[in-house]
Design a protein around this motif. Structure first.
Motif, PDB file in Angstrom:
ATOM      1  N   GLY A  44       1.100  -1.505  -0.198  1.00  0.00           N
ATOM      2  CA  GLY A  44       0.225  -0.144  -0.134  1.00  0.00           C
ATOM      3  C   GLY A  44       0.845   1.354  -0.080  1.00  0.00           C
ATOM      4  O   GLY A  44       2.121   0.996  -0.308  1.00  0.00           O
ATOM      5  N   GLY A  45       0.365   2.491   0.194  1.00  0.00           N
ATOM      6  CA  GLY A  45       0.939   3.856  -0.140  1.00  0.00           C
ATOM      7  C   GLY A  45       1.399   3.358  -1.264  1.00  0.00           C
ATOM      8  O   GLY A  45       1.204   3.482  -2.295  1.00  0.00           O
ATOM      9  N   ASP A  46       3.046   3.394  -1.183  1.00  0.00           N
ATOM     10  CA  ASP A  46       4.233   3.944  -2.804  1.00  0.00           C
ATOM     11  C   ASP A  46       4.274   2.585  -3.442  1.00  0.00           C
ATOM     12  O   ASP A  46       4.572   2.184  -4.459  1.00  0.00           O
ATOM     13  CB  ASP A  46       5.080   4.631  -3.123  1.00  0.00           C
ATOM     14  N   LYS A  47       3.638   1.011  -2.577  1.00  0.00           N
ATOM     15  CA  LYS A  47       4.405   0.050  -2.445  1.00  0.00           C
ATOM     16  C   LYS A  47       3.173  -0.738  -3.030  1.00  0.00           C
ATOM     17  O   LYS A  47       2.625  -1.786  -1.994  1.00  0.00           O
ATOM     18  CB  LYS A  47       5.420  -0.913  -1.536  1.00  0.00           C
ATOM     19  N   MET A  99       2.565  -0.875  10.540  1.00  0.00           N
ATOM     20  CA  MET A  99       1.653   0.600  10.393  1.00  0.00           C
ATOM     21  C   MET A  99       0.206   0.493  11.753  1.00  0.00           C
ATOM     22  O   MET A  99      -1.152   0.633  11.055  1.00  0.00           O
ATOM     23  CB  MET A  99       0.507   0.220   9.123  1.00  0.00           C
ATOM     24  N   ILE A 100       0.819  -0.135  12.526  1.00  0.00           N
ATOM     25  CA  ILE A 100      -0.198  -0.400  13.812  1.00  0.00           C
ATOM     26  C   ILE A 100      -0.759   1.134  14.002  1.00  0.00           C
ATOM     27  O   ILE A 100       0.597   2.002  14.242  1.00  0.00           O
ATOM     28  CB  ILE A 100       0.453  -1.345  14.784  1.00  0.00           C
ATOM     29  N   THR A 101      -2.120   1.596  13.736  1.00  0.00           N
ATOM     30  CA  THR A 101      -2.467   2.306  14.778  1.00  0.00           C
ATOM     31  C   THR A 101      -2.887   2.257  16.174  1.00  0.00           C
ATOM     32  O   THR A 101      -3.319   3.865  16.600  1.00  0.00           O
ATOM     33  CB  THR A 101      -3.179   3.622  12.982  1.00  0.00           C
ATOM     34  N   THR A 102      -3.797   1.670  16.078  1.00  0.00           N
ATOM     35  CA  THR A 102      -4.354   1.183  17.521  1.00  0.00           C
ATOM     36  C   THR A 102      -4.445  -0.366  18.113  1.00  0.00           C
ATOM     37  O   THR A 102      -3.667  -0.818  17.278  1.00  0.00           O
ATOM     38  CB  THR A 102      -6.215   1.806  16.862  1.00  0.00           C
ATOM     39  N   GLU A 137       4.669   4.120  13.251  1.00  0.00           N
ATOM     40  CA  GLU A 137       4.887   5.359  12.503  1.00  0.00           C
ATOM     41  C   GLU A 137       3.215   6.400  11.578  1.00  0.00           C
ATOM     42  O   GLU A 137       3.579   6.451  11.109  1.00  0.00           O
ATOM     43  CB  GLU A 137       5.551   4.682  11.450  1.00  0.00           C
ATOM     44  N   VAL A 138       3.198   5.869  13.165  1.00  0.00           N
ATOM     45  CA  VAL A 138       1.517   7.061  12.873  1.00  0.00           C
ATOM     46  C   VAL A 138       1.432   7.313  14.415  1.00  0.00           C
ATOM     47  O   VAL A 138       1.929   7.312  15.945  1.00  0.00           O
ATOM     48  CB  VAL A 138       0.441   6.022  12.261  1.00  0.00           C
ATOM     49  N   ASP A 161       7.809   6.895   7.700  1.00  0.00           N
ATOM     50  CA  ASP A 161       5.880   7.665   8.010  1.00  0.00           C
ATOM     51  C   ASP A 161       5.765   8.677   8.883  1.00  0.00           C
ATOM     52  O   ASP A 161       5.227   9.405   8.652  1.00  0.00           O
ATOM     53  CB  ASP A 161       5.201   6.148   7.880  1.00  0.00           C
ATOM     54  N   LEU A 162       6.240   8.967  10.397  1.00  0.00           N
ATOM     55  CA  LEU A 162       5.822   9.566  11.003  1.00  0.00           C
ATOM     56  C   LEU A 162       6.466  10.744  10.416  1.00  0.00           C
ATOM     57  O   LEU A 162       5.104  11.768  11.071  1.00  0.00           O
ATOM     58  CB  LEU A 162       7.060   9.053  12.491  1.00  0.00           C
ATOM     59  N   THR A 163       7.721  10.991  10.239  1.00  0.00           N
ATOM     60  CA  THR A 163       7.563  12.546  10.017  1.00  0.00           C
ATOM     61  C   THR A 163       6.330  12.799   8.005  1.00  0.00           C
ATOM     62  O   THR A 163       5.824  13.596   8.735  1.00  0.00           O
ATOM     63  CB  THR A 163       9.035  12.856   9.150  1.00  0.00           C
ATOM     64  N   GLN A 164       5.849  12.399   7.380  1.00  0.00           N
ATOM     65  CA  GLN A 164       5.630  12.644   6.997  1.00  0.00           C
ATOM     66  C   GLN A 164       3.332  12.311   7.462  1.00  0.00           C
ATOM     67  O   GLN A 164       3.233  13.175   6.882  1.00  0.00           O
ATOM     68  CB  GLN A 164       5.006  11.774   5.791  1.00  0.00           C
ATOM     69  N   TYR A 165       3.333  12.131   8.598  1.00  0.00           N
ATOM     70  CA  TYR A 165       1.936  11.865   8.704  1.00  0.00           C
ATOM     71  C   TYR A 165       2.657  13.564   9.872  1.00  0.00           C
ATOM     72  O   TYR A 165       0.808  14.301  10.243  1.00  0.00           O
ATOM     73  CB  TYR A 165       1.624  10.684   9.515  1.00  0.00           C
ATOM     74  N   THR A 166       3.454  13.790  10.113  1.00  0.00           N
ATOM     75  CA  THR A 166       3.209  14.514  11.407  1.00  0.00           C
ATOM     76  C   THR A 166       3.467  15.889  10.340  1.00  0.00           C
ATOM     77  O   THR A 166       2.277  16.787  11.066  1.00  0.00           O
ATOM     78  CB  THR A 166       4.196  15.031  11.915  1.00  0.00           C
TER      79      THR A 166
END
Ligand code: PEP
Ligand code: MG
Length: 277
Positions: A44-47, A99-102, A137-138, A161-166
């Motif tokens: 997912g994302g770019d992959k 990519m764990i979010t919750t 990373e989220v 990813d953490l930087t792009q989402y921040t």
């Protein structure tokens, strides 16, 4: 750190359990007795997989990593079964969920892993339970790091990813690349929080984004208490050279100062005052 998606991306269909055992076993064997962190499928994302199209208008905010595999437990179970089988007699495997979010997602992933272990034992395989970690990373996972830490053995911070989402700045978009600075205090403060949460629960914390291999970031990360740096092999000599110049007290003072600065350039200037590059 082994990013399993690349082996999936170069094929024409999902690899079977047997094919994946044949893929993972030589990697674990080559590094034995040292551990190998295997990250479960992070597409997912770019992959994207050539044989499984995901069409979304915001792929980085969509069906990525664990979100995809939890919706396809068959793919996830096949993969962790193969990892567990490849690890028999070696015990060097560490499993990492991307990519764990919750907390709920982590609970579900751990439940599936336990099911795979149980089923393999019933089939007669002498599998062991490996240490398990989550990628942080989220931003939601950063905020919940204390609760996530109580459920796993380690963290690995994904600063790409953490930087792009921040910064709400697409990591593949050159126009906003300047904004997405992983050495900005907005990211460093989150790294600080995550490392503290891990250590409070007696767990170790690594970092596997590009930041870990940047010499100018190493003094700050070391000072924040990071336990493990994961980087491309080409960056290792410069990283060692940097670490050899440092002491923990100097790094700690620098890191505490970095957290108070206004931007990434100010952090880089503070690093240059302390170390030669
Ligand atoms: C990250 O996001 O920092 C990371 C290590 O994962 P990837 O770059 O594979 O998304
Ligand atoms: Mg990532």
């Amino acid at each position: 750190l082994y990013r399993t998606e690349f082996a999936f991306m170069v094929r024409e269909s999902f690899p079977s359990e047997e094919e994946q055992v044949a893929l993972y076993r030589p990697i674990l064997t080559a590094f034995t007795p040292r551990p190998v962190v295997m990250r479960t499928l992070d597409i997912g994302g770019d992959k994207n997989l050539p044989y499984f199209a995901i069409a979304e208008s915001n792929p980085f905010l969509g069906w990525r990593g664990m979100r995809f595999t939890l919706d396809h437990p068959d793919i996830f179970l096949t993969q962790v079964r193969a990892m567990l089988r490849a690890n028999i007699g070696l015990d060097t495997l560490r499993i990492l969920f991307p990519m764990i979010t919750t907390v709920e997602e982590l609970d579900e992933a751990l439940r599936l892993l336990a099911r795979a272990e149980q089923e393999l034992r019933e089939e007669g395989y002498a599998v062991t339970h490996p240490p398990v970690g989550v990628m942080i990373e989220v931003p939601a996972a950063v905020q919940m790091a204390d609760q996530l830490a109580s459920l796993v053995d380690f963290f690995s911070i994904g600063t790409n990813d953490l930087t792009q989402y921040t910064f709400a700045a697409d990591r593949t978009n050159a126009r906003v690349a300047d904004l997405a600075d992983a050495l900005h205090p907005a990211v460093l403060r989150q790294i600080d929080m995550v490392i503290r949460a891990a250590h409070t629960h007696g767990k170790w914390c690594g970092l596997c984004g590009e930041l870990a291999g940047q010499p100018e970031a190493i003094p700050v990360l070391l000072g924040l208490g990071l336990d493990e740096f994961s980087m491309a092999p080409a960056h290792i000599p410069a990283a060692k050279q940097m670490i050899s110049q440092l002491t923990i007290p100097v790094s700690r003072r620098l890191a505490q100062k970095a957290l108070t600065l206004p931007d990434g350039d100010a952090v880089r200037a503070a690093v240059r005052q302390v170390v030669h590059q």
